[in-house]
Design a protein around this motif. Structure first.
Motif, PDB file in Angstrom:
ATOM      1  N   CYS A 111     -17.513  19.147  12.590  1.00  0.00           N
ATOM      2  CA  CYS A 111     -17.339  18.526  13.909  1.00  0.00           C
ATOM      3  C   CYS A 111     -16.379  19.356  14.782  1.00  0.00           C
ATOM      4  O   CYS A 111     -15.224  19.563  14.398  1.00  0.00           O
ATOM      5  N   TYR A 113     -14.990  18.564  17.555  1.00  0.00           N
ATOM      6  CA  TYR A 113     -13.947  17.752  18.187  1.00  0.00           C
ATOM      7  C   TYR A 113     -12.723  17.595  17.278  1.00  0.00           C
ATOM      8  O   TYR A 113     -11.600  17.628  17.738  1.00  0.00           O
ATOM      9  N   CYS A 114     -12.954  17.378  15.980  1.00  0.00           N
ATOM     10  CA  CYS A 114     -11.812  17.066  15.105  1.00  0.00           C
ATOM     11  C   CYS A 114     -11.583  18.081  13.985  1.00  0.00           C
ATOM     12  O   CYS A 114     -10.505  18.097  13.391  1.00  0.00           O
ATOM     13  N   CYS A 153     -18.958  14.245  14.720  1.00  0.00           N
ATOM     14  CA  CYS A 153     -18.994  13.280  13.613  1.00  0.00           C
ATOM     15  C   CYS A 153     -18.994  11.867  14.200  1.00  0.00           C
ATOM     16  O   CYS A 153     -18.647  11.658  15.371  1.00  0.00           O
ATOM     17  N   CYS A 156     -15.571  10.607  15.661  1.00  0.00           N
ATOM     18  CA  CYS A 156     -15.223  11.110  17.001  1.00  0.00           C
ATOM     19  C   CYS A 156     -16.092  10.460  18.072  1.00  0.00           C
ATOM     20  O   CYS A 156     -15.607  10.103  19.145  1.00  0.00           O
TER      21      CYS A 156
END
Ligand SMILES: [Zn+2]
Length: 300
Positions: A111, A113-114, A153, A156
């Motif tokens: 992912c 984002y994270c 994911c 997120c």
């Protein structure tokens, strides 16, 4: 926090998959009528610095153009008619969007984002959510624009929902190391046996601050204090001199010292590989700080 890139020619390949699939004969006329009408609406209403955008232009727009189109759309009073909004979201996005190919063309495994959870696609099924960086309810004309979509994911996607964040992984202006760095603090004498006595901090600038807040990154990273604890123990065991000895002893076994660090510490240390494995940015930052603090050794 991890930039993502399409393979060469991917945008055109995805565009053809999205629009050139032959609709069933019965719905073909209606389908083409909708596409033409949306195209006409875009040409009339979406203009950025003198360039009129057709619907295909909007779909294929790169990240910088997406930002400008979103600003233009947001500032206009006239929004796209409801029936076309419904067609873009319900038909083009929900029924026709080539999700699996989209994820494959981005070559994503974790992912962006994270950097915590794996996202990947398997045969006929994507194991991730697609986030609309500009949400599809407010910006329906961007609902199938490739640079507005990010494979993420579930955690997120759920945390972000329709909220806006400042950094998109499609934004090429920033590298991961420019955006944020992880740090840790010790909150008790027994941190080597009790990882609850280790806290994780995220230092970031303005560009990434809303991502940290809306995706709740500070909160979700706390459960990874066991990784920090392992890094501390490994940094003590595998000091830089020992690492050099290992590299020389097993001459030819490791492609590079970076590979030896990856094997010992369980993660990629090079920025360009952060997206390959979960928690790579955390591991790299924590380890870099430990090696400097304990040995005065700079990994860079
Ligand atoms: Zn995530």
């Amino acid at each position: 926090m991890i930039p993502i890139y399409f393979k060469n020619g991917a945008v055109n390949r995805l565009y053809h998959l999205l629009l050139n699939v032959k609709p069933r004969q019965r719905s073909k006329v209606e389908y083409l009528k909708n596409i033409r009408a949306i195209n006409k609406w875009c040409l009339k209403n979406i203009s950025v610095r003198g360039k009129k955008y057709s619907f295909p232009d909007v779909i294929k727009a790169d990240y910088d153009e997406i930002v400008e189109i979103a600003n233009v759309y947001n500032s206009r009073r006239t929004k796209i008619p409801k029936k076309y909004k419904k067609f873009i979201i319900e038909t083009l996005y929900k029924q026709r969007f080539p999700r699996q190919e989209f994820v494959e063309e981005l070559q994503i495994t974790v992912c962006p984002y994270c950097n915590r959870n794996f996202v990947n696609s398997t045969y006929k099924r994507t194991m991730c959510d697609l986030d609309h960086f500009y949400d599809k309810e407010t910006y329906p004309i961007l609902a199938v624009s490739f640079h507005n979509l990010v494979p993420v994911c579930h955690a997120c996607n759920h945390a972000k929902a329709s909220k806006s964040i400042s950094y998109s992984p499609h934004n090429m202006k920033f590298n991961t190391d420019d955006l944020l760095s992880f740090d840790f603090f010790i909150d008790g004498m027994d941190f080597l046996s009790d990882n609850q006595q280790i806290g994780i901090e995220i230092d970031c600038g303005r560009e990434f601050a809303t991502n940290v807040r809306e995706l709740k990154l500070r909160e979700v990273y706390q459960i990874h204090s066991d990784i920090v604890q392992e890094c501390i123990k490994k940094a003590i065991m595998f000091n830089p001199k020992y690492m050099t000895d290992l590299f020389n002893t097993y001459n030819g076994l490791f492609e590079s010292e970076e590979e030896l660090y990856r094997i010992v510490f369980g993660n990629y240390m090079e920025e360009s590989f952060y997206g390959k494995r979960p928690l790579s940015k955390l591991t790299k930052d924590v380890l870099s700080k430990l090696l400097i603090e304990i040995y005065g050794f700079n990994m860079e």
